[in-house]
Every structure is written in structure tokens, then in C-alpha cells.
Design an enzyme around this catalytic site. Structure first.
Site, PDB file in Angstrom:
ATOM      1  N   GLY A  55       4.296   7.851  22.987  1.00  0.00           N
ATOM      2  CA  GLY A  55       4.657   8.811  23.873  1.00  0.00           C
ATOM      3  C   GLY A  55       3.411   9.551  24.493  1.00  0.00           C
ATOM      4  O   GLY A  55       3.233   9.780  25.809  1.00  0.00           O
ATOM      5  N   GLU A  67       9.379   6.032  18.580  1.00  0.00           N
ATOM      6  CA  GLU A  67       8.681   6.359  17.447  1.00  0.00           C
ATOM      7  C   GLU A  67       9.140   7.754  17.162  1.00  0.00           C
ATOM      8  O   GLU A  67       8.318   8.201  16.589  1.00  0.00           O
ATOM      9  CB  GLU A  67       7.208   6.250  17.943  1.00  0.00           C
ATOM     10  N   ASN A 122       8.964  -5.255  25.624  1.00  0.00           N
ATOM     11  CA  ASN A 122       8.370  -6.678  25.849  1.00  0.00           C
ATOM     12  C   ASN A 122       9.228  -7.442  25.177  1.00  0.00           C
ATOM     13  O   ASN A 122      10.686  -7.110  25.120  1.00  0.00           O
ATOM     14  CB  ASN A 122       7.132  -6.627  24.843  1.00  0.00           C
ATOM     15  N   ALA A 138       0.221 -11.444  29.269  1.00  0.00           N
ATOM     16  CA  ALA A 138      -0.953 -12.159  29.953  1.00  0.00           C
ATOM     17  C   ALA A 138      -0.015 -12.844  31.094  1.00  0.00           C
ATOM     18  O   ALA A 138      -0.424 -13.394  32.256  1.00  0.00           O
ATOM     19  CB  ALA A 138      -1.685 -13.271  29.240  1.00  0.00           C
ATOM     20  N   GLY A 144       2.375 -11.206  32.876  1.00  0.00           N
ATOM     21  CA  GLY A 144       2.827 -10.080  33.774  1.00  0.00           C
ATOM     22  C   GLY A 144       3.904  -9.388  33.402  1.00  0.00           C
ATOM     23  O   GLY A 144       3.918  -8.907  32.223  1.00  0.00           O
ATOM     24  N   ASP A 151      -8.978  -5.113  24.199  1.00  0.00           N
ATOM     25  CA  ASP A 151      -7.827  -4.452  23.662  1.00  0.00           C
ATOM     26  C   ASP A 151      -6.646  -4.303  24.150  1.00  0.00           C
ATOM     27  O   ASP A 151      -6.614  -3.384  25.104  1.00  0.00           O
ATOM     28  CB  ASP A 151      -8.646  -3.241  23.105  1.00  0.00           C
ATOM     29  N   THR A 163      -3.918  -2.977  22.937  1.00  0.00           N
ATOM     30  CA  THR A 163      -3.261  -1.504  22.694  1.00  0.00           C
ATOM     31  C   THR A 163      -3.255  -0.417  23.649  1.00  0.00           C
ATOM     32  O   THR A 163      -4.143  -0.354  24.588  1.00  0.00           O
ATOM     33  CB  THR A 163      -4.148  -0.876  21.390  1.00  0.00           C
ATOM     34  N   ASP A 216       2.286   1.010  26.968  1.00  0.00           N
ATOM     35  CA  ASP A 216       2.343   2.760  27.245  1.00  0.00           C
ATOM     36  C   ASP A 216       2.190   2.965  28.726  1.00  0.00           C
ATOM     37  O   ASP A 216       2.296   3.719  29.550  1.00  0.00           O
ATOM     38  CB  ASP A 216       1.606   3.357  26.316  1.00  0.00           C
ATOM     39  N   SER A 254      -5.707  -1.435  32.089  1.00  0.00           N
ATOM     40  CA  SER A 254      -5.823  -0.758  30.695  1.00  0.00           C
ATOM     41  C   SER A 254      -6.705  -1.592  29.459  1.00  0.00           C
ATOM     42  O   SER A 254      -7.021  -1.075  28.517  1.00  0.00           O
ATOM     43  CB  SER A 254      -4.450  -0.219  30.291  1.00  0.00           C
TER      44      SER A 254
HETATM   45  O1  RIB Z   1       1.537   1.430  21.921  1.00  0.00           O
HETATM   46  C1  RIB Z   1       0.257   1.546  21.034  1.00  0.00           C
HETATM   47  C2  RIB Z   1       0.729   2.813  20.140  1.00  0.00           C
HETATM   48  O2  RIB Z   1       1.322   2.506  19.136  1.00  0.00           O
HETATM   49  C3  RIB Z   1      -1.115   3.164  19.559  1.00  0.00           C
HETATM   50  O3  RIB Z   1      -1.491   4.190  20.108  1.00  0.00           O
HETATM   51  C4  RIB Z   1      -0.188   3.646  18.263  1.00  0.00           C
HETATM   52  O4  RIB Z   1      -0.507   4.986  17.935  1.00  0.00           O
HETATM   53  C5  RIB Z   1       1.026   3.285  18.263  1.00  0.00           C
HETATM   54  O5  RIB Z   1       1.917   4.460  18.544  1.00  0.00           O
END
Ligand code: RIB
Length: 302
Positions: free
Chosen positions: A46, A143, A187, A221, A223, A244, A246, A250, A280
């Protein structure tokens, strides 16, 4: 380059602190891997989405919960520093959410989340009472408790905001959520979990039949793919070196929300979100690589 109208995005979601270790490869079950650098980043799906929307030019209100602890203080300060309104983030008697993340040399990750305060986000929080109606978008993720997600989409309908649901981590979506006409941003794995279907086409058909306005599947990768009624539109990923991954999803959801909130078409919003997600992944941590509006516009060739 176009100047964005200040659009309104309400994010009802999670806030975490990410504890990250880089390693050559991700551990298999039962395997211990000797990693490298440790880093602490701000995270939570979030909160990451709120930052992505704010950097894309939206006026963002964050709704969620953190503990009465140092991570809570620092998480709120980081969001406020992005210009995000944190007045609807409640301090609760539970620790701020924490995510343990391993990142491999190819940028792929493994994440385990201790929800802590995020599990305290209530239906009342998600009702966001007192907020004026008006145009914009509401973005939520899984979450936080599902009853809060249900309340969040009801809030969007009540206030006239386009609901956007990032169904991550993957869980089956209740009928009430789909009936609100959300745009979904799963995804590929989440697409199947969310719908309970066995393959992609069956999943898209079932989500549309349930009421989803559109589904935008993020493909890493490869798209992204927009499924809007019978229409299928593919968007190529930016050719970048992944450091990364991660927070890429989001970034995608946050930028999609920002573009839609200012009245952009779905196709243009997905193109912007896809470009932003590509940018990102070029930096470590969920938020370091999240682009500004200007960077997104440049990557779109404007
Ligand atoms: O989508 C990535 C996020 O998932 C991370 O920042 C982690 O906190 C989890 O919530």
C-alpha cells in the site's frame, strides 16, 4: 511534456519496513544461503503504491495502520516526505509490519511478511468517513484484512472513485469486490489465485463475469497485458537491467491509479504504468527506482 492535473488517489493498504539481504540465488526450502549486503528500506504494498502515485503527480491520501514504534514513526515520516497525507494512518497496539526479503543477483525476490499493525486495519478505517465525494481513484491490496478490502471498494463506489484492486498476495476475491467494478492488477500467479480458474483465459472470463471492469496482468520481463472485455492489448517491457524487482507491481498499480485519476484512458494509463514499473527495477529497494512524472513522460517519448 504535459503538466498533470492534480488528481486524487486514496490508497487503503499496508505499510511495512523491508529488511533486505542480497544473495547470489534465492534459498530452496531448507537451504541456508550466505548472502551479502543487508539493507533496510521502506515498503508495504500500500505505502509503495502511494509513493508511486505521488511521484506520478497525484494528490495521495494514505489509509492504514502502524505501531507506536520507531518503524511506525519512520514509515510515516517517509510517506510525509513524499507529500502524502498520512492523517488517516492509525497508530495501533501492534508492531509496524515487517517484510523479510531476499534478492537474487538477477533481481528476483522472495518475501515473507509479518503483518503486525496491517492486520488491524478495520472496516471503519476503510470507510474513510468524512471524505468528500469527487473524481479520482481508490487503490487497495490484499496485505490488509479482506473485510477492509470489501469496505474499501464500497468507499470507492460511495465517493465516485474508480476502484483498483492489486490482488497481492494472491487470494480468492469475494463477489462483493468484483461487483464494485474494479480494475484488477494481478501478476500471472495472482490472476489464477484471485479467480480460482485453471488457466489465463478462464480466469479473465470469470473475473469479467463477476464484474471486473478490466484486468491488467503484469508479466515481469514480458511487460503487461490489458484485458478489457474481449480486447487484449500487450505492452512490451522497457529494455532495462534488473537490479531489484521488489515493488515493480506496486509502482505499476500506483502509476495506473494516478493516470486514471486524472482522467487518462485505460490504454494510456497502462502504458505509463508499464514504463514506470520498468524504470523502478533499476535501483535497489521497493522505492528508490520509482520514477517521477517527468521520468515517466520521457520514457513514453513525450
Ligand atoms: O511489493 C513489495 C512489497 O511487498 C515490499 O515492500 C514488502 O513490504 C511487501 O509488502
Amino acid at each position: 511534456m504535459s503538466t498533470p492535473a492534480m488528481s486524487r488517489v486514496v490508497v487503503i493498504g499496508s505499510i511495512n519496513v523491508d529488511l533486505v539481504v542480497a544473495a547470489d540465488h534465492l534459498p530452496r526450502p531448507g537451504e541456508t544461503v550466505l548472502g551479502g549486503r543487508f539493507a533496510r528500506h521502506f515498503g508495504g504494498k500500500g505505502a509503495n503504491q502511494a509513493v508511486a502515485a505521488a511521484r506520478a503527480g497525484a494528490s495521495v491520501l494514505m489509509v492504514g495502520a502502524v505501531g507506536h514504534d520507531r518503524y511506525g514513526d519512520e514509515s510515516l515520516a517517509a510517506l510525509a516526505a513524499e507529500g502524502i497525507d498520512v492523517s488517516r494512518v492509525r497508530r495501533v497496539d501492534a508492531p509496524t509490519g515487517v517484510a523479510l526479503i531476499a534478492v537474487a543477483a538477477d533481481g528476483e525476490n522472495q518475501i515473507v511478511v509479518a503483518p503486525g499493525a496491517n492486520a488491524e486495519v478495520s472496516m471503519e478505517d476503510a470507510a474513510v468517513n468524512g471524505l468528500p465525494a469527487g473524481p479520482g481513484a481508490m487503490l487497495t491490496c490484499l496485505e490488509i484484512p479482506m473485510r477492509a478490502v470489501v469496505a474499501a471498494v464500497a468507499t470507492a463506489v460511495r465517493l465516485g472513485l474508480q476502484p483498483i484492486v492489486n490482488p497481492a498476495p494472491g487470494q480468492r476475491l469475494p463477489a462483493e469486490v468484483l461487483a464494485a467494478g474494479p480494475i484488477l492488477t494481478p501478476n500471472q500467479d495472482e490472476l489464477l489465485t484471485t479467480s480460482g480458474a485453471a488457466d489465463i483465459e478462464a480466469a479473465l472470463t470469470s473475473l469479467a463475469a463477476g464484474g471486473a471492469r478490466a484486468v491488467v496482468v503484469t508479466l515481469g520481463a514480458s511487460g503487461a497485458m490489458l484485458a478489457d472485455g474481449r480486447r487484449r492489448v500487450s505492452f512490451n517491457a522497457l529494455p532495462v537491467e534488473v537490479v531489484d524487482a521488489t515493488g515493480a507491481g506496486d509502482t505499476f498499480s500506483g502509476v495506473l491509479a494516478a493516470w486514471l485519476a486524472e482522467g487518462g484512458t485505460l490504454d494510456v494509463a497502462v502504458a505509463a504504468a508499464n514504463a514506470a514499473a520498468g524504470l523502478s527495477v533499476t535501483q535497489p529497494g521497493a522505492r528508490s527506482g520509482m520514477p517521477t512524472r517527468a521520468q515517466i513522460e520521457v520514457s513514453l517519448g513525450r
